[in-house]
Motif scaffolding. Structure first.
Motif, mmCIF file in Angstrom:
data_model
loop_
_atom_site.group_PDB
_atom_site.id
_atom_site.type_symbol
_atom_site.label_atom_id
_atom_site.label_comp_id
_atom_site.label_asym_id
_atom_site.label_seq_id
_atom_site.Cartn_x
_atom_site.Cartn_y
_atom_site.Cartn_z
ATOM 1 N N GLU A 49 0.953 -1.418 0.039
ATOM 2 C CA GLU A 49 0.014 0.001 0.087
ATOM 3 C C GLU A 49 0.930 1.241 0.010
ATOM 4 N N ARG A 50 2.024 1.156 0.563
ATOM 5 C CA ARG A 50 2.808 2.316 0.736
ATOM 6 C C ARG A 50 3.396 2.569 -0.739
ATOM 7 N N LEU A 51 3.731 1.730 -1.249
ATOM 8 C CA LEU A 51 4.269 1.511 -2.836
ATOM 9 C C LEU A 51 3.255 2.163 -3.754
ATOM 10 N N ARG A 52 2.022 1.743 -3.265
ATOM 11 C CA ARG A 52 0.948 2.128 -4.152
ATOM 12 C C ARG A 52 0.708 3.569 -4.263
ATOM 13 N N LYS A 53 0.857 4.184 -2.860
ATOM 14 C CA LYS A 53 0.711 5.720 -2.949
ATOM 15 C C LYS A 53 1.832 6.257 -3.529
ATOM 16 N N LEU A 95 8.141 11.350 0.702
ATOM 17 C CA LEU A 95 9.307 10.853 1.465
ATOM 18 C C LEU A 95 9.638 11.615 2.734
ATOM 19 N N VAL A 96 9.562 12.630 2.724
ATOM 20 C CA VAL A 96 10.002 13.958 3.942
ATOM 21 C C VAL A 96 8.923 13.078 5.185
ATOM 22 N N ASN A 97 7.692 13.004 4.668
ATOM 23 C CA ASN A 97 6.769 12.831 5.793
ATOM 24 C C ASN A 97 6.883 11.273 6.210
ATOM 25 N N GLU A 98 7.181 10.497 5.318
ATOM 26 C CA GLU A 98 7.356 8.828 5.759
ATOM 27 C C GLU A 98 8.637 8.794 6.649
ATOM 28 N N LEU A 99 9.626 9.657 6.473
ATOM 29 C CA LEU A 99 10.775 9.493 7.094
ATOM 30 C C LEU A 99 10.496 10.202 8.528
ATOM 31 N N VAL A 125 13.672 2.355 -2.559
ATOM 32 C CA VAL A 125 13.851 3.359 -1.657
ATOM 33 C C VAL A 125 12.958 2.914 -0.354
ATOM 34 N N LEU A 126 11.560 2.566 -0.972
ATOM 35 C CA LEU A 126 10.501 2.324 0.379
ATOM 36 C C LEU A 126 10.954 0.890 0.896
ATOM 37 N N GLY A 127 11.681 0.149 0.365
ATOM 38 C CA GLY A 127 12.285 -1.055 1.126
ATOM 39 C C GLY A 127 13.121 -0.576 2.243
ATOM 40 N N TRP A 128 13.941 0.371 2.120
ATOM 41 C CA TRP A 128 14.602 0.826 3.302
ATOM 42 C C TRP A 128 13.739 1.573 4.479
ATOM 43 N N ILE A 129 12.734 2.210 3.837
ATOM 44 C CA ILE A 129 11.783 2.719 4.858
ATOM 45 C C ILE A 129 10.993 1.750 5.649
ATOM 46 N N ASN A 130 10.587 0.763 4.815
ATOM 47 C CA ASN A 130 10.022 -0.554 5.565
ATOM 48 C C ASN A 130 10.780 -1.123 6.411
ATOM 49 N N VAL A 131 12.186 -1.243 6.360
ATOM 50 C CA VAL A 131 13.006 -1.687 7.222
ATOM 51 C C VAL A 131 13.241 -1.028 8.512
ATOM 52 N N VAL A 132 13.276 0.287 8.411
ATOM 53 C CA VAL A 132 13.167 1.389 9.616
ATOM 54 C C VAL A 132 11.959 1.151 10.346
ATOM 55 N N GLU A 133 10.634 1.199 9.602
ATOM 56 C CA GLU A 133 9.289 0.999 10.395
ATOM 57 C C GLU A 133 9.129 -0.514 11.118
ATOM 58 N N ALA A 134 9.805 -1.561 10.656
ATOM 59 C CA ALA A 134 9.816 -2.750 11.112
ATOM 60 C C ALA A 134 10.316 -2.802 12.396
ATOM 61 N N HIS A 135 11.753 -2.304 12.473
ATOM 62 C CA HIS A 135 12.355 -2.284 13.690
ATOM 63 C C HIS A 135 11.647 -1.198 14.911
ATOM 64 N N LYS A 136 11.166 -0.043 14.348
ATOM 65 C CA LYS A 136 10.547 0.760 15.298
ATOM 66 C C LYS A 136 9.308 0.032 15.800
ATOM 67 N N TYR A 157 9.880 -7.368 -3.758
ATOM 68 C CA TYR A 157 9.573 -6.254 -3.031
ATOM 69 C C TYR A 157 9.684 -6.687 -1.597
ATOM 70 N N ILE A 158 9.005 -7.872 -1.216
ATOM 71 C CA ILE A 158 8.952 -8.293 0.276
ATOM 72 C C ILE A 158 10.331 -8.754 0.605
ATOM 73 N N GLN A 159 10.802 -9.921 -0.233
ATOM 74 C CA GLN A 159 11.831 -10.393 0.172
ATOM 75 C C GLN A 159 13.236 -9.518 0.229
ATOM 76 N N GLY A 160 13.123 -8.629 -0.638
ATOM 77 C CA GLY A 160 14.141 -7.592 -0.980
ATOM 78 C C GLY A 160 14.141 -6.632 0.291
ATOM 79 N N THR A 161 13.085 -6.398 0.948
ATOM 80 C CA THR A 161 12.838 -5.680 2.201
ATOM 81 C C THR A 161 13.682 -6.349 3.195
ATOM 82 N N LYS A 162 13.453 -7.609 3.124
ATOM 83 C CA LYS A 162 14.100 -8.538 4.142
ATOM 84 C C LYS A 162 15.684 -8.521 4.120
ATOM 85 N N LEU A 163 16.041 -8.432 2.932
ATOM 86 C CA LEU A 163 17.440 -8.362 2.721
ATOM 87 C C LEU A 163 17.972 -7.292 3.091
ATOM 88 N N LEU A 164 17.636 -5.965 2.769
ATOM 89 C CA LEU A 164 18.132 -4.999 3.155
ATOM 90 C C LEU A 164 18.230 -4.882 4.667
#
Length: 475
Positions: free
Chosen positions: A19-23, A47-51, A137-148, A456-463
């Motif tokens: 959904e984030r990618l869709r936006k 991206l500023v707002n997401e970060l 780019v959103l994969g990296w943001i997904n990584v940060v969100e998951a940890h948070k 997209y999903i496995q790539g987010t895990k990879l990052l």
């Protein structure tokens, strides 16, 4: 335990990430179209707002104005600089990406609206920018969100550098990188870029080399204005005839560059490099599928890849000033500009390459005995880039690939150019890693660009796993 918990979170929240990618795809951030320049700014704000929502410290840098081909002046979209974590005991990884995209219109041949993300029955996420470069780019943001959201501490500090002009020459970026080398980027330990692709469609890779590109304009000018061929044909030296004669001497039909001295600069093949071609996940069928037919020059995979990665190539691109519309027109153009480029490799020097081309083209033109005038100029001379796949940064990434995909990654080079890799390497004196998310058939600059949901999903895990692995090594 933290890695397993992280990967489980990504798996369970993949629909949220889609959904984030869709936006993001819905914002037509086409940097090369003045009508979409406000959308590029809007994508930067997204991206500023997401970060910021994830607790990042975010700043933007104004790059000033752009002279758009002499027709108008446009504001350049900002560089988004974001920092997550400032623990001096941790490594700092710089993540580069871009938020602009190539043009896309439904009438170009897209099966769907290019700016509406559609998931088909093969679980491919289709939309402009899905793979290049919004998904990564959103994969990296997904990584940060998951940890948070898990309450897990990130194993490294992360700095983001996100630009909005990559598809239009990255105007202003190089200057910023060098200006900030001892400021914003001063604590960076390594750089990671996810803006390229797997070699094929089934196996991840790490990319450690890119060819450079030198682009040439060959101008031949004759009469003061276009002429009627019935009146003047056979009475003057025609610029188009001269141009064809010279350009035919640049490259042979089998791809051999005919400019003397070019191959003398190419680095010799080592046994270690030769061995890297033995187990790559690539076939001639992959080439045929990408090209759409069987017009390959070379008949074996190793030769194909070597001529794509580690040998130079010369391509003819077009002729400006010539009649090109449908129908017949008996005009003799007064001035024509032939365009061609050479992809360069280690150890070719761009300045030396330009000297060789200028001398050869001048000599060949002089042999014609034409009374027309000729000018040959290099408009761009981006250098090649090469890193070591044995660097600890790459070793960490390889371990991450094995954790997520259960295979060792292919070690590849690419025939294209990503100039920012060399800029970061030269300015920061740090290792640069290319860690792709998408597949070789994503069609990044073509119609129906896609990013497979699994990538997209496995790539987010990879990052994310890469960050945990690189935190353990000595850089």
């Amino acid at each position: 335990m933290a890695v397993a918990e992280f990967m489980d979170y990504v798996e369970k929240h993949q629909n949220d990430f889609v959904e984030r990618l869709r936006k993001a795809v819905a914002i037509p951030s086409v940097s090369g179209d003045p009508n979409h320049r406000p959308d590029v700014f809007r994508m930067g704000e997204f991206l500023v707002n997401e970060l910021k929502a994830l607790g990042a410290s975010v700043e933007t840098r104004d790059l000033g104005k752009q002279d758009f081909h002499g027709t108008q002046t446009l504001d350049l979209p900002p560089i988004v600089l974001a920092t997550i974590g400032n623990d001096p005991t941790k490594k700092t990884i710089l993540v580069y990406g871009h938020y602009d995209v190539q043009p896309a219109l439904k009438e170009d041949g897209w099966a769907t609206d290019p700016f509406v993300l559609v998931e088909d029955d093969k679980q491919r996420l289709i939309g402009r920018g899905s793979s290049d470069d919004k998904g990564p780019v959103l994969g990296w943001i997904n990584v940060v969100e998951a940890h948070k959201n898990l309450g897990l501490e990130l194993p490294v500090n992360i700095k983001f550098c996100l630009e909005g002009m990559e598809e239009s020459g990255s105007e202003g970026l190089d200057e910023l990188i060098y200006q900030e080398a001892d400021k914003y980027f001063k604590d960076v330990d390594a750089v990671t870029i996810s803006d390229n692709y797997w070699l094929g469609t089934t196996k991840p890779c790490l990319t450690y080399g890119l060819r450079g590109v030198s682009y040439f304009h060959l101008t031949i000018k004759g009469p003061a204005a276009d002429l009627h061929s019935g009146v003047f044909g056979g009475t003057i030296h025609e610029p188009m005839s001269d141009l064809f004669a010279v350009m035919s001497k640049l490259v042979s039909p089998n791809g051999k560059i005919l400019v003397p001295g070019v191959y003398d600069q190419v680095r010799a093949m080592t046994a270690e490099e030769e061995a890297t071609y033995e187990s790559l996940d690539f076939s001639l069928d992959d080439l045929h599928g990408a090209v759409g037919n069987k017009t390959n020059i070379h008949s074996d995979v190793k030769s194909v890849l070597q001529h794509r990665w580690r040998y130079p190539s010369l391509s003819l691109h077009g002729i400006e000033g010539a009649f090109y519309n449908p129908g017949d027109k008996t005009v003799i153009p007064s001035k024509v500009i032939g365009k061609f480029s050479i992809r360069s490799v280690p150890d070719m020097d761009p300045k030396k390459l330009t000297e060789l081309v200028e001398k050869y083209v001048t000599d060949e033109f002089n042999k014609l005995g034409s009374k027309n005038t000729m000018i040959i100029k290099c408009s761009h001379d981006g250098n090649h880039w090469l890193a070591s796949p044995n660097h600890p940064n790459y070793v960490a990434a390889a371990k991450a690939v094995e954790t997520v995909y259960k295979v060792k990654p292919d070690l590849t080079r690419e025939g294209g150019s990503i100039p920012v890799t060399l800029s970061f390497q030269d300015a920061l004196k740090k290792n640069v890693l290319l860690l792709p998310m998408g597949r070789g058939d994503d069609g990044a600059h073509s119609i129906n660009e896609k990013l497979d949901r699994s990538n997209y999903i496995q790539g987010t895990k990879l990052l994310g796993v890469y960050l945990h692995e690189v935190a353990k090594v000595e850089l």
